[in-house]
Motif scaffolding. Sequence first.
Motif, mmCIF file in Angstrom:
data_model
loop_
_atom_site.group_PDB
_atom_site.id
_atom_site.type_symbol
_atom_site.label_atom_id
_atom_site.label_comp_id
_atom_site.label_asym_id
_atom_site.label_seq_id
_atom_site.Cartn_x
_atom_site.Cartn_y
_atom_site.Cartn_z
ATOM 1 N N TYR A 146 0.805 -1.223 0.000
ATOM 2 C CA TYR A 146 0.000 0.000 0.000
ATOM 3 C C TYR A 146 0.839 1.274 0.000
ATOM 4 C CZ TYR A 146 -4.227 -2.668 0.079
ATOM 5 O OH TYR A 146 -5.239 -3.517 -0.301
ATOM 6 N N HIS A 147 1.994 1.252 0.651
ATOM 7 C CA HIS A 147 2.820 2.477 0.651
ATOM 8 C C HIS A 147 3.396 2.765 -0.743
ATOM 9 C CE1 HIS A 147 3.395 2.654 5.314
ATOM 10 N NE2 HIS A 147 2.200 2.221 4.966
ATOM 11 N N PRO A 148 4.095 1.804 -1.361
ATOM 12 C CA PRO A 148 4.635 2.129 -2.683
ATOM 13 C C PRO A 148 3.565 2.311 -3.759
ATOM 14 C CG PRO A 148 5.258 -0.123 -2.033
ATOM 15 C CD PRO A 148 4.587 0.507 -0.853
ATOM 16 N N ILE A 155 0.692 10.923 -2.205
ATOM 17 C CA ILE A 155 1.550 12.029 -1.756
ATOM 18 C C ILE A 155 1.943 12.923 -2.930
ATOM 19 C CG2 ILE A 155 3.853 12.574 -0.811
ATOM 20 C CD1 ILE A 155 3.431 10.100 1.077
ATOM 21 N N SER A 156 2.294 12.310 -4.073
ATOM 22 C CA SER A 156 2.751 13.155 -5.182
ATOM 23 C C SER A 156 1.608 13.988 -5.760
ATOM 24 C CB SER A 156 3.422 12.316 -6.274
ATOM 25 O OG SER A 156 2.472 11.512 -6.909
ATOM 26 N N ARG A 157 0.396 13.524 -5.620
ATOM 27 C CA ARG A 157 -0.724 14.282 -6.193
ATOM 28 C C ARG A 157 -1.315 15.317 -5.240
ATOM 29 N NH1 ARG A 157 -4.394 13.005 -10.794
ATOM 30 N NH2 ARG A 157 -6.380 14.061 -10.458
ATOM 31 N N TYR A 158 -1.350 15.008 -3.944
ATOM 32 C CA TYR A 158 -2.092 15.894 -3.032
ATOM 33 C C TYR A 158 -1.243 16.648 -2.024
ATOM 34 C CZ TYR A 158 -5.647 12.837 -4.972
ATOM 35 O OH TYR A 158 -6.420 12.094 -5.842
ATOM 36 N N ARG A 159 0.057 16.374 -1.974
ATOM 37 C CA ARG A 159 0.868 17.067 -0.964
ATOM 38 C C ARG A 159 1.760 18.100 -1.632
ATOM 39 N NH1 ARG A 159 4.250 13.614 3.352
ATOM 40 N NH2 ARG A 159 2.125 12.809 3.675
ATOM 41 N N LEU A 160 1.561 19.361 -1.259
ATOM 42 C CA LEU A 160 2.428 20.415 -1.793
ATOM 43 C C LEU A 160 3.787 20.307 -1.108
ATOM 44 C CD1 LEU A 160 -0.146 23.357 -1.717
ATOM 45 C CD2 LEU A 160 0.712 22.161 -3.742
ATOM 46 N N ASN A 161 4.851 20.550 -1.836
ATOM 47 C CA ASN A 161 6.218 20.525 -1.277
ATOM 48 C C ASN A 161 6.524 19.214 -0.538
ATOM 49 O OD1 ASN A 161 6.201 23.249 -2.107
ATOM 50 N ND2 ASN A 161 5.354 23.886 -0.128
ATOM 51 N N GLU A 165 11.993 12.063 0.377
ATOM 52 C CA GLU A 165 11.857 10.822 1.138
ATOM 53 C C GLU A 165 10.405 10.314 1.103
ATOM 54 O OE1 GLU A 165 13.096 7.664 3.750
ATOM 55 O OE2 GLU A 165 13.981 8.854 2.146
ATOM 56 N N ALA A 166 9.456 11.239 1.308
ATOM 57 C CA ALA A 166 8.036 10.858 1.284
ATOM 58 C C ALA A 166 7.655 10.345 -0.104
ATOM 59 C CB ALA A 166 7.160 12.043 1.675
ATOM 60 N N LEU A 167 8.157 11.004 -1.138
ATOM 61 C CA LEU A 167 7.843 10.584 -2.511
ATOM 62 C C LEU A 167 8.488 9.237 -2.836
ATOM 63 C CD1 LEU A 167 8.268 14.041 -4.290
ATOM 64 C CD2 LEU A 167 6.126 12.780 -4.029
ATOM 65 N N ARG A 168 9.634 8.972 -2.198
ATOM 66 C CA ARG A 168 10.349 7.719 -2.474
ATOM 67 C C ARG A 168 9.667 6.532 -1.803
ATOM 68 N NH1 ARG A 168 13.953 4.470 -0.241
ATOM 69 N NH2 ARG A 168 14.104 5.657 1.700
ATOM 70 N N THR A 169 9.229 6.736 -0.560
ATOM 71 C CA THR A 169 8.688 5.592 0.193
ATOM 72 C C THR A 169 7.166 5.486 0.138
ATOM 73 O OG1 THR A 169 8.456 6.870 2.228
ATOM 74 C CG2 THR A 169 10.580 5.761 1.871
ATOM 75 N N GLY A 170 6.488 6.626 -0.014
ATOM 76 C CA GLY A 170 5.022 6.601 0.018
ATOM 77 C C GLY A 170 4.472 6.412 1.418
ATOM 78 N N SER A 171 5.338 6.556 2.435
ATOM 79 C CA SER A 171 4.868 6.372 3.815
ATOM 80 C C SER A 171 4.400 7.702 4.399
ATOM 81 C CB SER A 171 5.999 5.807 4.676
ATOM 82 O OG SER A 171 6.349 4.532 4.177
ATOM 83 N N GLY A 172 3.526 7.624 5.381
ATOM 84 C CA GLY A 172 3.099 8.841 6.077
ATOM 85 C C GLY A 172 1.919 9.555 5.455
ATOM 86 N N VAL A 173 1.123 8.860 4.655
ATOM 87 C CA VAL A 173 -0.088 9.479 4.073
ATOM 88 C C VAL A 173 -1.015 9.901 5.218
ATOM 89 C CG1 VAL A 173 -2.222 8.936 2.788
ATOM 90 C CG2 VAL A 173 -0.009 8.176 1.915
#
Length: 286
Positions: A146-148, A155-161, A165-173
């Motif tokens: 689910y993370h990757p 994260i890449s679509r809804y998180r500004l800036n 690391e977040a974009l690499r792992t997909g963790s912390g949604v």
Amino acid sequence: LPTLSSLARNDSKWRSLYQIQQERKRVMRETCSKYKSNTRRIITPYHVSRIFVEDKYRVLYCEVPKAGCSNWKRVLMVLNGLASSTRDIQHNTVHYGNYLKRLDGFDHKGIYHRLNTYTKMLFIREPFEKLVSAFRDKFEHPNNYYHPVFGKAIISRYRLNATKEALRTGSGVSFKEFIQYLLDVHRPVGMDIHWDHVNRLCSPCLIDYDFVGKFESMEEDANFFLHLIGAPQNLTFPTFKDRHSEEERTTRRITQQYFAQLSPSQRQRSYDFYYMDYLMFNYSKP
């Protein structure tokens, strides 16, 4: 629905549970006839792909994730003689062991024969609670699917800036980001069974379920169902939580804490998203 034996008919508890079933089915049928076109569509393998088959006791179970499905699969395995106790069956065996057959694995004749002669059941859960339960399970714990797959896209679509690391792992949604994804008609990744509508997973307007259980009254409903199909008396529905067992189950209070993070319009749109499930299974608007 299997009829109550003469013994059970004299038991006020069984009688009232039987009446609850008839009422749930009535609400479900009325909602279907009101909102769904009455042209009987052909039942395809796709419509029955989430239905598990237990041939010995002639049970069809439509799997609704986050509504006791792991424990239901354990029960079906015991009924089938694949294990002697639900306690002996590990989580991975339940979900990845392929011990239980699915209805779409049979030919057209096999599918229709079972739909017409087996006891068909599903268990559901209050839609917002089910959603929060799925979010906690898939996004608040390490998960190598689910993370990757979902996390990175969300994260890449809804998180500004977003950080690299977040974009690499997909963790912390965050829950708010997850809801943005859910309500986005152009979702970056498709739907997932853990937050899809019961209406889509189990096609209750196409398949006439005999028994509708609720997560909120799981023990009572499940053991009543086992009584109805004549299951061995020593088999009761297991109540253990088999993932993140140290964590509190998702309750109404916990659900409210998550939904408090959303704007009123996001809350309303989330309700609209699950509107048919709320209506069909007679849950009141949160």
